[in-house]
Design a protein around this motif. Structure first.
Motif, PDB file in Angstrom:
ATOM      1  N   SER A 174      40.425  51.441  45.961  1.00 21.14           N
ATOM      2  CA  SER A 174      39.539  50.310  46.247  1.00 21.14           C
ATOM      3  C   SER A 174      38.835  49.832  44.972  1.00 21.14           C
ATOM      4  O   SER A 174      38.491  48.658  44.850  1.00 21.14           O
ATOM      5  CB  SER A 174      38.520  50.676  47.331  1.00 21.14           C
ATOM      6  OG  SER A 174      37.802  51.789  46.907  1.00 21.14           O
ATOM      7  N   ILE A 175      38.664  50.734  44.014  1.00 18.81           N
ATOM      8  CA  ILE A 175      38.076  50.306  42.728  1.00 18.81           C
ATOM      9  C   ILE A 175      39.096  49.502  41.920  1.00 18.81           C
ATOM     10  O   ILE A 175      38.801  48.441  41.382  1.00 18.81           O
ATOM     11  CB  ILE A 175      37.598  51.528  41.918  1.00 18.81           C
ATOM     12  CG1 ILE A 175      36.442  52.202  42.662  1.00 18.81           C
ATOM     13  CG2 ILE A 175      37.160  51.113  40.526  1.00 18.81           C
ATOM     14  CD1 ILE A 175      35.934  53.454  42.021  1.00 18.81           C
ATOM     15  N   ARG A 178      39.529  45.886  42.842  1.00 16.39           N
ATOM     16  CA  ARG A 178      38.449  45.006  42.364  1.00 16.39           C
ATOM     17  C   ARG A 178      38.579  44.683  40.876  1.00 16.39           C
ATOM     18  O   ARG A 178      37.993  43.725  40.381  1.00 16.39           O
ATOM     19  CB  ARG A 178      37.091  45.669  42.628  1.00 16.39           C
ATOM     20  CG  ARG A 178      36.683  45.569  44.069  1.00 16.39           C
ATOM     21  CD  ARG A 178      35.344  46.238  44.313  1.00 16.39           C
ATOM     22  NE  ARG A 178      34.944  46.064  45.682  1.00 16.39           N
ATOM     23  CZ  ARG A 178      35.461  46.721  46.721  1.00 16.39           C
ATOM     24  NH1 ARG A 178      36.419  47.608  46.506  1.00 16.39           N
ATOM     25  NH2 ARG A 178      35.060  46.491  47.945  1.00 16.39           N
ATOM     26  N   LEU A 237      32.896  49.356  36.972  1.00 17.60           N
ATOM     27  CA  LEU A 237      33.818  49.900  37.979  1.00 17.60           C
ATOM     28  C   LEU A 237      34.484  51.168  37.459  1.00 17.60           C
ATOM     29  O   LEU A 237      34.652  52.147  38.181  1.00 17.60           O
ATOM     30  CB  LEU A 237      34.878  48.856  38.330  1.00 17.60           C
ATOM     31  CG  LEU A 237      34.393  47.689  39.191  1.00 17.60           C
ATOM     32  CD1 LEU A 237      35.468  46.643  39.348  1.00 17.60           C
ATOM     33  CD2 LEU A 237      33.976  48.188  40.569  1.00 17.60           C
ATOM     34  N   LEU A 240      32.234  54.026  37.681  1.00 17.23           N
ATOM     35  CA  LEU A 240      32.104  54.514  39.052  1.00 17.23           C
ATOM     36  C   LEU A 240      33.238  55.485  39.398  1.00 17.23           C
ATOM     37  O   LEU A 240      33.092  56.410  40.186  1.00 17.23           O
ATOM     38  CB  LEU A 240      32.173  53.281  39.988  1.00 17.23           C
ATOM     39  CG  LEU A 240      31.538  53.406  41.349  1.00 17.23           C
ATOM     40  CD1 LEU A 240      30.045  53.628  41.203  1.00 17.23           C
ATOM     41  CD2 LEU A 240      31.795  52.123  42.150  1.00 17.23           C
ATOM     42  N   MET A 241      34.366  55.209  38.737  1.00 14.19           N
ATOM     43  CA  MET A 241      35.568  55.980  39.055  1.00 14.19           C
ATOM     44  C   MET A 241      35.379  57.468  38.772  1.00 14.19           C
ATOM     45  O   MET A 241      35.709  58.319  39.588  1.00 14.19           O
ATOM     46  CB  MET A 241      36.695  55.414  38.189  1.00 14.19           C
ATOM     47  CG  MET A 241      38.029  55.982  38.485  1.00 14.19           C
ATOM     48  SD  MET A 241      38.972  54.778  39.333  1.00 14.19           S
ATOM     49  CE  MET A 241      39.826  54.052  37.995  1.00 14.19           C
TER      50      MET A 241
END
Ligand SMILES: Nc1ncnc2c1ncn2[C@@H]1O[C@H](COP(=O)(O)OP(=O)(O)OP(=O)(O)O)[C@@H](O)[C@H]1O
Length: 577
Positions: A174-175, A178, A237, A240-241
Motif C-alpha cells: 500500500s505504500i 502511493r 513514505l 514509513l516503510m
C-alpha cells in the motif's frame, strides 16, 4: 515499455546474467542450509554434549558460509557489470537517436528534457537492473525455500508464516502504490529544474542587463522547491516503510518464540528447531522486504523507461532516403521549385511558392526584413527541415533522395548564430575536414579575416575556445565559423546573416577574399545589410515568405519598390548609386 526495454538491452549480456543467476542460486541455497545445521548443533551437539559433532557441523557451517560469501561477491560483481553495460547501451541509443532528430523533434522534447532522459532516467533503469541482479534469484529462493525448510522444521508453527507474510506484503504494497504518482511527478520536475537552470545560464547576460536576478533566483527556488516537495513526500513514505517492516518482523519473532515455547514445554519441539524456524521466518520476511524494495524501484524505473522509450520510438521527421543517390556532378548548384513551408502547428505558411536557381560559380543573395523567412529557407537546404511542398534540388537531385552524408559534405553552412565547440581554434577549424593541413587552416583564416586576431591569441591555433565560443567576440566567432566552413571546401556555401557582426570594412574585405578563393562554388548569402550583397550576381527579395523581386542590385533598384525601401532605409543616395 520497461519490460520490453529490459529484454532488448539485457539480451546481449545474457552470459553475465546467467553467471548472476548461478552464483545467486548457490549463495541462496547455502543460506538455506545454515539454520538447519545450526539446529542440528543445538539439538544433537549441545543437548548431548557431543563436542566432536559440534566441531564437525560447525566446520561445515563455516565452509558453507565462506562459499556463500564468495558466491555473493561474484554475483554482485557480475550484476553491477550487467547494470553498467545496460546503462551505457541505453545512453548510447538515446544519444544516437537524438543525433538523427531534426530541429522539429529537438524542439518538441526540449534539450533539457533530452538531457534528463539520457542521464537521470537511464540511471533509474540502471539502478533497477542492479537491484534486480542482486535480488533476482535470492528473494524467490529464500522465500519459497525458507517456507519449505521452515515447514520441515515444524508444521504446527507454519501458520505464523501464512499470517505474517501477507501482512508485510499488504503494508509495504500500500505504500508502494502511493509512491508511483510521486515518481512520475519527480521526473517532470527534474526536467523543469534543468530547463530553468539552462535558460538562466545561457541568458545570464540578459538577466544581469535587465536586473532580473531576484526574479530569476525566485524562479529557480520555486522549481527547486517543487522537486524537494515531491522528493520529501516520497521520502516520508519510504521512512514509513522501515518501521512497518521492523514491526512486522519483531512481532513475528515474538509470536514464534511465544508459541514455540509452549510446544517446547509440552515436549513436541526442540530448542534448536525453534531457533531454526525463527531464522527461516526472518529469511522469508527479509526476502519479502527485499522484493518490495525492488517493487519500489519498478514504478520509478517504469516512468523513466517510458520517457526513454518515447525518445527511442520517435522517428525523425527528416527521413533518410531508402535508396539514396550517392553521387552527383558535384557542382553544388541549387534549385528550389515552388517550395512552401509551414512550421508544425502554425496556421500560416512561412514560405510560399519559392522558386529560384543558385548557379555554381555565382553568388545568390537573399534579402528581406526580419521574419520574412530567410533562415527558414536556408534551413531547408541541409534538410534541417523538409519543405512541406515543392522540391529542393542540389545538382538536379532532390535533397530527399540524396545520401545525407553526400548532401552535408557538399554544404558549408555558417548559421545565423555561429556555434563553436569547446576545444581549441584548431579543433574547431578541423571540424569539417579533420585532415586539413596547417597551411589550409591559415589560408581559411586569412580569407575569413581572422588571421590577425588568431595570431594574437595566446596559443594561436591552439588557443582555447570555451563551449559555444563565449571567450571570443561575436564578430570573431562569426569569422571563425566562416573559416571553419572554408576549410571544408564545400561546393555550396550558405552564409546565414554571417557578416552582421562585422564592421563594414572587414565585411567588404572578407567578401572580396571569399569571391577570389571560392571560385566555382555556389554561394548563397542571406543578409540584412544591402552593402553585404550589392555585388551579388542575383539578389532575391523576400517578403512574407514570397520572392517579390529578383535581379542584380541595379535592376532591383530600378524596378522593385521593396528593395528600394530597404536600400533607402540603409544607404545614403550616393552609396546606392
Ligand atoms: N521553430 C519555429 N517554429 C515556429 N515558427 C517559427 C520557427 N522559427 C521561425 N518561425 C517563424 O517563421 C517566420 C520566419 O522566421 P525566419 O527565422 O525564417 O525569419 P528571418 O527572415 O530569418 O528573420 P531574421 O532576419 O530576423 O533572422 C517568423 O515569423 C518566425 O516567427
Amino acid at each position: 515499455m520497461l519490460w520490453s526495454l529490459l529484454v532488448r538491452y539485457l539480451r546481449p549480456h545474457w552470459k553475465l546474467l546467467l553467471g548472476v543467476i548461478l552464483f545467486q542460486l548457490a549463495q541462496s541455497i547455502a543460506s538455506l542450509f545454515l539454520p538447519t545445521l545450526n539446529a542440528d548443533i543445538i539439538d544433537e551437539g549441545v543437548a548431548t554434549g557431543d563436542t566432536g559433532y559440534i566441531l564437525r557441523v560447525g566446520g561445515l557451517m563455516l565452509l558453507i558460509t565462506l562459499t556463500q560469501i564468495v558466491c555473493a561477491i561474484v554475483a554482485v560483481y557480475f550484476g553491477a557489470k550487467v547494470a553498467m553495460k545496460v546503462g551505457r547501451d541505453l545512453r548510447g541509443a538515446v544519444f544516437s537517436r537524438v543525433g538523427e532528430f531534426s530541429e522539429q523533434e529537438v524542439t518538441r522534447f526540449g534539450a533539457p528534457s533530452l538531457i534528463t532522459r539520457s542521464t537521470n532516467d537511464v540511471q533509474q533503469v540502471q539502478m533497477l537492473v542492479l537491484t534486480t541482479c542482486t535480488l533476482l534469484v535470492t528473494a524467490p529462493i529464500l522465500s519459497i525455500g525458507g517456507v519449505i525448510m521452515a515447514i520441515r522444521q515444524d508444521v504446527q508453527l507454519s501458520w505464523l508464516i501464512a499470517v505474517s507474510v501477507p501482512i508485510l506484503l499488504i503494508a509495504v504494497g500500500s505504500i508502494v502504490v502511493r509512491m508511483v504518482p510521486l515518481f512520475r511527478r519527480m521526473q517532470t520536475r527534474i526536467d523543469t529544474v534543468n530547463r530553468v537552470l539552462r535558460e538562466q545560464l545561457t541568458g545570464i547576460r540578459v538577466v544581469r542587463a535587465f536586473v532580473r536576478e531576484t526574479q530569476e533566483i525566485a524562479r529557480f527556488a520555486r522549481a527547486n522547491q517543487d522537486v524537494t516537495d515531491v522528493a520529501l513526500s516520497s521520502g516520508r513514505l519510504m521512512a514509513l516503510m522501515f518501521p512497518i517492516v521492523m514491526l512486522v518482523l519483531n512481532v513475528s519473532s515474538v509470536a514464534v518464540i511465544w508459541f514455540g515455547a509452549f510446544r517446547i514445554e509440552d515436549g513436541s519441539m526442540q530448542v534448536g528447531t525453534l531457533i531454526a524456524f525463527l531464522s527461516y521466518l526472518m529469511q522469508i520476511l527479509m526476502a519479502v522486504m527485499m522484493a518490495t524494495f525492488m517493487a519500489v524501484m519498478i514504478p520509478r524505473a517504469a516512468v523513466s523507461a517510458d520517457r526513454i522509450g518515447e525518445v527511442l520510438a520517435t522517428e525523425s521527421s527528416v527521413v533518410p532516403p531508402a535508396n539514396p543517390v550517392n553521387a552527383t556532378v558535384g557542382q553544388g548548384e541549387l534549385e528550389l521549385l515552388d517550395v512552401g513551408f509551414s512550421y508544425p502547428g502554425a496556421e500560416q505558411p512561412v514560405l510560399r511558392n519559392v522558386s529560384f536557381i543558385a548557379r555554381h560559380g555565382q553568388t545568390t543573395a537573399i534579402i528581406g526584413s526580419t521574419g520574412s523567412g530567410k533562415t527558414t529557407l536556408v534551413n531547408l537546404l541541409p534538410r534541417l527541415f523538409d519543405a512541406t511542398s515543392g522540391s529542393v534540388l542540389v545538382d538536379g537531385v532532390n535533397v530527399r533522395e540524396l545520401s545525407p552524408d553526400l548532401l552535408w559534405g557538399q554544404i558549408g553552412l555558417v548559421p545565423q548564430k555561429p556555434y563553436l565547440f569547446s576545444g581549441t581554434v584548431r579543433s574547431n577549424l578541423l571540424y569539417g575536414k579533420p585532415d586539413a593541413t596547417e597551411e589550409e587552416l591559415w589560408q581559411a583564416l586569412t580569407i575569413a579575416q581572422a588571421r590577425d586576431f588568431v595570431t594574437e591569441m595566446n596559443g594561436g591555433l591552439d588557443a582555447p575556445i570555451s563551449q559555444g565560443g563565449t571567450n571570443v567576440s561575436g564578430g570573431q566567432r562569426q569569422r571563425l565559423a566562416i573559416a571553419r566552413a572554408l576549410v571544408k571546401r564545400p561546393e555550396l556555401y550558405i552564409f546565414d546573416d554571417s557578416f552582421s557582426a562585422l564592421d563594414l570594412a572587414t565585411d567588404a574585405r572578407l567578401r572580396l577574399a571569399l569571391k577570389q578563393s571560392t571560385d566555382g562554388a555556389t554561394m548563397v548569402i542571406v543578409a540584412q545589410r544591402v552593402s553585404s550583397i550589392m555585388d551579388a550576381d542575383q539578389i532575391l527579395v523576400l517578403e512574407d515568405g514570397r520572392i517579390v523581386g529578383r535581379g542584380t542590385h541595379e535592376q532591383l533598384l530600378d524596378t522593385n519598390t521593396t528593395y528600394q525601401e530597404i536600400v533607402s532605409s540603409q544607404l545614403s543616395a550616393e552609396e546606392a548609386a
